[in-house]
Write a protein that holds these residues in place. Structure first.
Motif, PDB file in Angstrom:
ATOM      1  N   THR A   1       3.120  -6.223 -10.381  1.00 16.97           N
ATOM      2  CA  THR A   1       1.647  -6.258 -10.416  1.00 16.97           C
ATOM      3  C   THR A   1       1.170  -7.420 -11.296  1.00 16.97           C
ATOM      4  OG1 THR A   1       1.774  -3.867 -10.246  1.00 16.97           O
ATOM      5  CG2 THR A   1      -0.376  -4.757 -10.664  1.00 16.97           C
TER       6      THR A   1
ATOM      7  N   SER B   1      -5.538   0.733  -2.960  1.00 16.38           N
ATOM      8  CA  SER B   1      -4.168   0.758  -3.486  1.00 16.38           C
ATOM      9  C   SER B   1      -4.273   0.374  -4.956  1.00 16.38           C
ATOM     10  CB  SER B   1      -3.335  -0.276  -2.715  1.00 16.38           C
ATOM     11  OG  SER B   1      -2.384  -0.880  -3.560  1.00 16.38           O
TER      12      SER B   1
ATOM     13  N   TYR C   1       0.840  -1.202   0.000  1.00 18.90           N
ATOM     14  CA  TYR C   1       0.000   0.000   0.000  1.00 18.90           C
ATOM     15  C   TYR C   1       0.879   1.257   0.000  1.00 18.90           C
ATOM     16  CZ  TYR C   1      -3.350   3.506   1.478  1.00 18.90           C
ATOM     17  OH  TYR C   1      -4.112   4.632   1.537  1.00 18.90           O
TER      18      TYR C   1
ATOM     19  N   GLY D   1       3.902   0.668  -3.168  1.00 19.51           N
ATOM     20  CA  GLY D   1       3.444   0.364  -4.527  1.00 19.51           C
ATOM     21  C   GLY D   1       4.111  -0.863  -5.114  1.00 19.51           C
TER      22      GLY D   1
ATOM     23  N   PRO E   1      -2.124  -0.750  -7.375  1.00 20.24           N
ATOM     24  CA  PRO E   1      -1.663  -2.082  -7.833  1.00 20.24           C
ATOM     25  C   PRO E   1      -2.511  -3.220  -7.278  1.00 20.24           C
ATOM     26  CG  PRO E   1      -0.001  -1.025  -6.435  1.00 20.24           C
ATOM     27  CD  PRO E   1      -1.051  -0.004  -6.707  1.00 20.24           C
TER      28      PRO E   1
ATOM     29  N   LYS F   1      -4.445   6.223 -13.780  1.00 18.40           N
ATOM     30  CA  LYS F   1      -3.387   5.331 -13.281  1.00 18.40           C
ATOM     31  C   LYS F   1      -3.911   3.897 -13.213  1.00 18.40           C
ATOM     32  CE  LYS F   1      -1.049   8.297 -10.085  1.00 18.40           C
ATOM     33  NZ  LYS F   1      -1.100   8.661  -8.713  1.00 18.40           N
TER      34      LYS F   1
END
Ligand code: URA
Length: 434
Positions: free
Chosen positions: A55, A176, A46, A49, A178, A216
């Motif tokens: 990811t 968050s 968180y 990232g 990702p 994003k």
């Protein structure tokens, strides 16, 4: 490998390897990594990232924790769609039959609603008898025969996501980018489509309140999908006003049926435009060359309505109920404008909450829904109304909920003496990928 070291590495803002991410996800699912260590790792993610490779590895670790649908073999490219959720978002109910009417078969898995946002499965279950749970063989057989099926998501798709999401929910680590991107994409990748269209909402009724965060999230999801070999496209769309005029399950099905019947309500243009844009984008992803024309033809010819009706029949729904929905609705509690003016700012999330208070949604996952409950808006953003004019009708089986819902609802509307932009101009703000 030790989970302590993986937590420590992320806490120090270093990049995790795919092996470390798989180790954490698999260990959490099989119970060898306890909640407190997974919570610490989620909190480190968180704050620090994840890059695109991390990811994607997190997404794939969650995909690999369960079943992956493949071999749909529907004759050509399969396309899926995902919306990050909003108020009055019934686009899937219209877009799936429009795309199917253009000759592209659609195998759609959808979810239920929670809080101020609705879910496609709840909306469909407002149709008497409509079934949303099928074996893989039944699901495929319906698609092969009718060209479309909308079912609830199988519990075997990305089970790690379900377990991790529950922990995120309890540890304040949901918001968050990702983690959201990997969570959404794990379910989409596991569902097996070749191409995926994302409808990422932004505005005060959306999960992502500002445009920069929505962009994003869209970029992160497009990157994951492309990294997994999928064709991807994302539309960033406006959720600073409800989509269309109906909020609540049966009311939303009715609004879609009227649209497919060609009976357009000028106050619901933002919904119609978005459905047409999403359908055209899905067709383009599937390689269709005249997507926009095909969408208009499917609507004007009644082909999309026919596909909707054949889906209702194939999934056990009562078609007579759907045909009767188009009759004039009445009998709701009338809500009057407290002052005159142009309706400008709307607290869209608050309007969703007012509908939930009437019984249209769930405060907690285990709550029951009143399918007939909800709000029918008699305005769009930008409408000029007079004091005492009906601005909405409330429907509910629980009359005790009306006073609180009315107060909440009226508190969500701001009146202005100046003319303001209308919400029925195109809700598409940006396009990413494709
Ligand atoms: N929807 C999901 O499926 N996952 C998230 O993390 C947030 C929204």
């Amino acid at each position: 490998m030790r989970i302590y070291e993986i937590i420590n590495k992320k806490k120090r803002n270093n990049t995790l390897t795919a092996e470390e991410i798989y180790f954490a996800v698999n260990g959490f699912v099989d119970g060898t990594i306890p909640d407190y260590q997974m919570s610490a790792l989620l909190m480190a993610i968180y704050f620090n990232g994840m890059n695109a490779a991390e990811t994607t590895a997190l997404t794939m670790a969650m995909v690999d924790s369960g079943e992956v649908l493949s071999g749909l073999d529907l004759g050509g490219i399969t396309v899926d769609k995902h919306s990050t959720g909003g108020v009055g978002d019934k686009t899937t109910l219209a877009v799936v039959p429009i795309v199917a009417a253009c000759g592209i078969p659609i195998a759609k898995m959808s979810g239920r609603g929670l809080g101020h946002t609705g879910g496609t499965i709840d909306k469909l279950e407002a149709i008497a008898g409509f079934k949303t749970s099928f074996s893989a063989a039944e699901f495929l057989a319906i698609i092969k025969k009718h060209g479309l099926c909308i079912a609830g998501q199988s519990a075997n798709l990305a089970p790690a996501d379900k377990k991790i999401y529950a922990l995120r929910d309890a540890t304040a680590t949901v918001d968050s980018i990702p983690l959201i991107a990997a969570s959404i994409m794990s379910k989409k990748i596991a569902a097996g489509a070749d191409a995926i269209l994302l409808d990422v909402k932004t505005g005060n009724g959306a999960f992502m309140k500002n445009l920069a965060d929505a962009e994003k999230l869209a970029h992160a999801m497009v990157e994951i999908g492309e990294g997994c070999g999928r064709k991807m496209s994302a539309l960033i769309t406006d959720m600073s006003a409800p989509l269309g005029c109906a909020i609540g399950n049966a009311l939303e099905v009715r609004e879609v049926v009227l649209f497919l019947q060609g009976k357009r309500n000028p106050l619901a243009e933002n919904l119609y435009i978005l459905c047409e844009e999403l359908a055209a984008e899905m067709l383009t992803l599937a390689g269709h060359e005249n997507a926009r024309e095909a969408v208009q033809k499917a609507l004007a010819s009644g082909g999309a309505l026919q596909k909707f009706m054949s889906m209702v029949e194939a999934q056990g729904g009562n078609t007579a109920y759907v045909e009767n929905l188009a009759r004039e609705q009445g009998g709701g509690e009338k809500i009057l404008a407290p002052e005159s003016g142009y309706i400008c700012e709307l607290d869209t999330e608050g309007i969703g909450i007012a509908a939930m208070l009437l019984g249209a949604g769930r405060k907690r996952k285990e709550d029951a829904i009143d399918y007939t409950a909800g709000i029918e808006l008699k305005f769009a953003r930008g409408s000029l109304v007079e004091k005492g004019q009906v601005v909405a009708e409330f429907f509910t089986e629980n009359r005790d909920s009306i006073a609180e819902a009315r107060e909440r609802f009226l508190g969500c509307i701001t009146f202005s003496q100046e003319r303001v932009a209308k919400s029925y101009e195109s809700p598409v703000i940006a396009r990413i990928g494709g």
